[in-house]
Scaffold this motif. Structure first.
Motif, PDB file in Angstrom:
ATOM      1  N   SER A 119       0.856  -1.199   0.000  1.00  0.00           N
ATOM      2  CA  SER A 119       0.000   0.000   0.000  1.00  0.00           C
ATOM      3  C   SER A 119       0.884   1.237   0.000  1.00  0.00           C
ATOM      4  CB  SER A 119      -0.918  -0.010   1.230  1.00  0.00           C
ATOM      5  OG  SER A 119      -1.837  -1.085   1.155  1.00  0.00           O
ATOM      6  N   SER A 120       0.615   2.172  -0.893  1.00  0.00           N
ATOM      7  CA  SER A 120       1.522   3.291  -1.110  1.00  0.00           C
ATOM      8  C   SER A 120       0.865   4.640  -0.824  1.00  0.00           C
ATOM      9  CB  SER A 120       2.035   3.290  -2.554  1.00  0.00           C
ATOM     10  OG  SER A 120       0.961   3.444  -3.461  1.00  0.00           O
ATOM     11  N   SER A 141       5.568  -1.615   0.922  1.00  0.00           N
ATOM     12  CA  SER A 141       4.687  -0.461   0.712  1.00  0.00           C
ATOM     13  C   SER A 141       5.565   0.787   0.596  1.00  0.00           C
ATOM     14  CB  SER A 141       3.715  -0.322   1.889  1.00  0.00           C
ATOM     15  OG  SER A 141       2.884  -1.471   1.993  1.00  0.00           O
ATOM     16  N   ASN A 142       5.365   1.560  -0.457  1.00  0.00           N
ATOM     17  CA  ASN A 142       6.274   2.660  -0.760  1.00  0.00           C
ATOM     18  C   ASN A 142       5.624   4.031  -0.592  1.00  0.00           C
ATOM     19  OD1 ASN A 142       8.157   0.678  -1.558  1.00  0.00           O
ATOM     20  ND2 ASN A 142       7.316   0.654  -3.637  1.00  0.00           N
ATOM     21  N   GLY A 143       6.443   4.996  -0.192  1.00  0.00           N
ATOM     22  CA  GLY A 143       6.010   6.386  -0.169  1.00  0.00           C
ATOM     23  C   GLY A 143       5.008   6.735   0.901  1.00  0.00           C
ATOM     24  N   GLU A 162      11.084  -3.907   3.618  1.00  0.00           N
ATOM     25  CA  GLU A 162      11.062  -3.978   2.150  1.00  0.00           C
ATOM     26  C   GLU A 162      10.174  -2.897   1.549  1.00  0.00           C
ATOM     27  OE1 GLU A 162      10.095  -8.001   1.093  1.00  0.00           O
ATOM     28  OE2 GLU A 162      11.950  -8.802   1.926  1.00  0.00           O
ATOM     29  N   SER A 163      10.304  -1.700   2.067  1.00  0.00           N
ATOM     30  CA  SER A 163       9.482  -0.567   1.625  1.00  0.00           C
ATOM     31  C   SER A 163      10.411   0.620   1.368  1.00  0.00           C
ATOM     32  CB  SER A 163       8.450  -0.203   2.699  1.00  0.00           C
ATOM     33  OG  SER A 163       7.605  -1.305   2.970  1.00  0.00           O
ATOM     34  N   SER A 185      15.869  -3.620   4.538  1.00  0.00           N
ATOM     35  CA  SER A 185      15.639  -3.732   3.090  1.00  0.00           C
ATOM     36  C   SER A 185      14.683  -2.660   2.600  1.00  0.00           C
ATOM     37  CB  SER A 185      15.099  -5.126   2.739  1.00  0.00           C
ATOM     38  OG  SER A 185      16.004  -6.126   3.150  1.00  0.00           O
ATOM     39  N   SER A 186      14.875  -1.451   3.106  1.00  0.00           N
ATOM     40  CA  SER A 186      13.951  -0.350   2.806  1.00  0.00           C
ATOM     41  C   SER A 186      14.763   0.882   2.412  1.00  0.00           C
ATOM     42  CB  SER A 186      13.068  -0.051   4.023  1.00  0.00           C
ATOM     43  OG  SER A 186      12.246  -1.159   4.321  1.00  0.00           O
TER      44      SER A 186
END
Length: 217
Positions: A119-120, A141-143, A162-163, A185-186
């Motif tokens: 979810s971004s 989930s990015n941004g 991982e985001s 990992s983000s």
């Protein structure tokens, strides 16, 4: 209870298209329009439309330790305010959802408090997350932006997994038994002016988080 003409009960689920206020009952609610709780609710809430607001007005949504308290899947422009959510696997879960707002909610005694999964560009502000296994999980989930949230007495406060391009600003992690802020990992995670008080580990940035850094914490 004020509802529109759309109503049916099927397989234990009540479907409402709500106009105005809702007096809650012990069922699963699927919400298609703006909703205001007028009393405590026992059961699961599913946000079933874009662009709507759930305002719990300080009332409680509680469960039996399973499922999602408030579920937002494949939605955008949803606002969830002023909800007390407890006793679920996930207190509030956003999945495949973008540009939503979670504000001034109190999330306690769930396995995971607030979860963002794939979810971004969501905004979480002034939520109080207490006595969960993990307070806030941002996964793949990015941004996303997290501002002025407070995670207290969870196993871990804020996990960023991982985001990329997450902003953590003015959040507080207090007395979490493991880590206040865990980032792995983000890439490009920016943690600014956060506080870590009485956690086993305050901030932990694992390898593989290129461009991530702390400032003023």
């Amino acid at each position: 209870m004020k509802i529109s003409k759309h109503y049916r009960n099927w397989a234990g689920i009540i479907f409402y298209a709500i106009t105005g206020q809702l007096s809650a009952a012990e069922e699963t609610l699927m919400l298609f329009s703006d909703t205001v709780l007028t009393e405590d609710f026992v059961g699961h809430v599913i946000i079933a439309a874009d662009g709507i607001t759930l305002d719990c007005s300080g009332y409680k949504i509680s469960g039996d330790g399973t499922g999602n308290g408030i579920e937002v899947t494949g939605r955008t422009d949803v606002t969830i305010n002023n909800c007390f959510v407890s006793a679920f696997s996930n207190g509030i879960k956003l999945e495949d959802s973008s540009e939503n707002f979670l504000g001034s909610n109190q999330i306690s005694q769930n396995s995971l408090g607030i979860v963002l999964a794939n979810s971004s560009q969501n905004y979480l502000a002034a939520n109080f997350i207490q006595d969960n296994s993990i307070g806030v999980v941002v996964n793949a989930s990015n941004g996303n932006t997290l501002v002025r949230n407070h995670a207290v007495r969870n196993a871990a406060g804020f996990d960023i997994l991982e985001s990329s391009d997450t902003l953590l600003k003015n959040n507080i992690a207090t007395e979490n038994t493991d880590t206040g802020f865990f980032i792995t990992s983000s890439d490009n995670t920016l943690a600014v002016d956060n506080q870590s008080n009485g956690n086993n580990t305050g901030f932990n940035i694992e390898p593989g988080s290129t461009g991530s850094y702390l400032r003023g914490n």
